[in-house]
Design a protein around this motif. Structure first.
Motif, PDB file in Angstrom:
ATOM      1  N   TYR A  26       2.368  16.056  65.269  1.00 13.87           N
ATOM      2  CA  TYR A  26       2.547  17.388  65.853  1.00 13.87           C
ATOM      3  C   TYR A  26       1.278  18.219  65.776  1.00 13.87           C
ATOM      4  N   THR A  27       0.539  18.083  64.682  1.00 12.53           N
ATOM      5  CA  THR A  27      -0.562  19.022  64.419  1.00 12.53           C
ATOM      6  C   THR A  27      -1.940  18.462  64.698  1.00 12.53           C
ATOM      7  N   GLY A  28      -2.140  17.162  64.443  1.00 12.19           N
ATOM      8  CA  GLY A  28      -3.466  16.582  64.564  1.00 12.19           C
ATOM      9  C   GLY A  28      -4.404  17.047  63.467  1.00 12.19           C
ATOM     10  N   LEU A  70       8.531  22.124  64.703  1.00 10.47           N
ATOM     11  CA  LEU A  70       8.780  22.937  65.900  1.00 10.47           C
ATOM     12  C   LEU A  70       8.638  24.423  65.587  1.00 10.47           C
ATOM     13  N   SER A  71       9.091  24.845  64.421  1.00 13.52           N
ATOM     14  CA  SER A  71       8.914  26.248  64.013  1.00 13.52           C
ATOM     15  C   SER A  71       7.434  26.579  63.894  1.00 13.52           C
ATOM     16  N   LEU A  73       4.976  25.090  65.457  1.00 14.99           N
ATOM     17  CA  LEU A  73       4.408  25.120  66.814  1.00 14.99           C
ATOM     18  C   LEU A  73       4.719  26.429  67.526  1.00 14.99           C
ATOM     19  N   ARG A  74       5.944  26.946  67.358  1.00 10.66           N
ATOM     20  CA  ARG A  74       6.298  28.217  67.994  1.00 10.66           C
ATOM     21  C   ARG A  74       5.396  29.335  67.488  1.00 10.66           C
ATOM     22  N   VAL A  75       5.137  29.371  66.197  1.00 11.46           N
ATOM     23  CA  VAL A  75       4.255  30.389  65.620  1.00 11.46           C
ATOM     24  C   VAL A  75       2.836  30.192  66.148  1.00 11.46           C
ATOM     25  N   GLU A  76       2.377  28.939  66.200  1.00  9.74           N
ATOM     26  CA  GLU A  76       1.027  28.655  66.700  1.00  9.74           C
ATOM     27  C   GLU A  76       0.881  29.099  68.148  1.00  9.74           C
ATOM     28  N   ILE A 119       8.025  13.171  69.142  1.00  8.24           N
ATOM     29  CA  ILE A 119       8.958  12.852  68.056  1.00  8.24           C
ATOM     30  C   ILE A 119       9.333  11.373  68.122  1.00  8.24           C
ATOM     31  N   ILE A 120       9.739  10.931  69.305  1.00 12.83           N
ATOM     32  CA  ILE A 120      10.226   9.557  69.468  1.00 12.83           C
ATOM     33  C   ILE A 120       9.122   8.543  69.177  1.00 12.83           C
ATOM     34  N   ILE A 121       7.943   8.711  69.772  1.00 12.06           N
ATOM     35  CA  ILE A 121       6.884   7.699  69.599  1.00 12.06           C
ATOM     36  C   ILE A 121       6.367   7.677  68.164  1.00 12.06           C
ATOM     37  N   THR A 122       6.363   8.817  67.496  1.00 12.75           N
ATOM     38  CA  THR A 122       5.930   8.838  66.088  1.00 12.75           C
ATOM     39  C   THR A 122       6.904   8.039  65.233  1.00 12.75           C
ATOM     40  N   MET A 123       8.200   8.182  65.509  1.00 10.71           N
ATOM     41  CA  MET A 123       9.186   7.411  64.745  1.00 10.71           C
ATOM     42  C   MET A 123       9.064   5.918  65.058  1.00 10.71           C
TER      43      MET A 123
END
Length: 165
Positions: A26-28, A70-71, A73-76, A119-123
């Motif tokens: 999500y963040t890199g 996701l929370s 990311l919303r703040v970012e 989400i899916i590909i990371t899992m």
């Protein structure tokens, strides 16, 4: 009967690497991913007594991690920041070996996917079983297999664009 600390320690040891990878996807950013992983496990600790074994505990933890990411990311997005900029990737690359450069490129490509695809590909990369990914994603296993196929194709296209640069 195991005490809460022992149970939590086992849960953390079993799941922390996968949750870190999810957060990094999500963040890199290694530091932010580490912080989000810690935040996820703080929530796990605080809510461990509420877990009812209706799903696998790893599924429950993934859901907490996804919601935490996701929370964040919303703040970012509200702060209008692009965490995974080309400059950050280039600076990180100088510190990495060739293998790690490929991993950094893979995560950069993953960052270009939609949130649900990330989400899916990371899992998948973390070798989470398909039935568990389907449950976390809220889709059927058949639909998941189609989605994974499409995500892999999309990721290959993105990756090939970077390889040509």
């Amino acid at each position: 009967m195991l005490n809460k600390e022992a149970v939590f320690k086992e849960i953390f040891q079993t799941n922390s690497r996968k949750i870190y990878h999810l957060c990094f996807g999500y963040t890199g950013d290694e530091d932010i991913a580490h912080d989000l992983m810690q935040e996820t496990f703080m929530k796990v600790w605080q809510n461990l007594d509420k877990f009812r074994n209706q799903a696998m505990i790893s599924t429950w933890i993934y859901r907490i991690a996804v919601n935490t990411c996701l929370s964040w990311l919303r703040v970012e997005k509200r702060q209008a920041k692009d965490v995974l900029t080309d400059n950050i990737i280039e600076n990180k690359r100088e510190e990495l070996s060739e293998k790690n450069e490929q991993i950094a490129l893979l995560y950069k490509c993953i960052s270009k996917l939609e949130e649900s695809e990330r989400i899916i590909i990371t899992m998948v990369l973390d070798e989470v079983p398909y039935p568990e990914i389907a449950e976390i994603s809220g889709i059927s296993e058949g639909n998941l297999r189609v989605k994974i196929h499409r995500i892999k194709n999309k990721l290959t296209e993105i990756y090939n664009r970077y390889e040509r640069l």
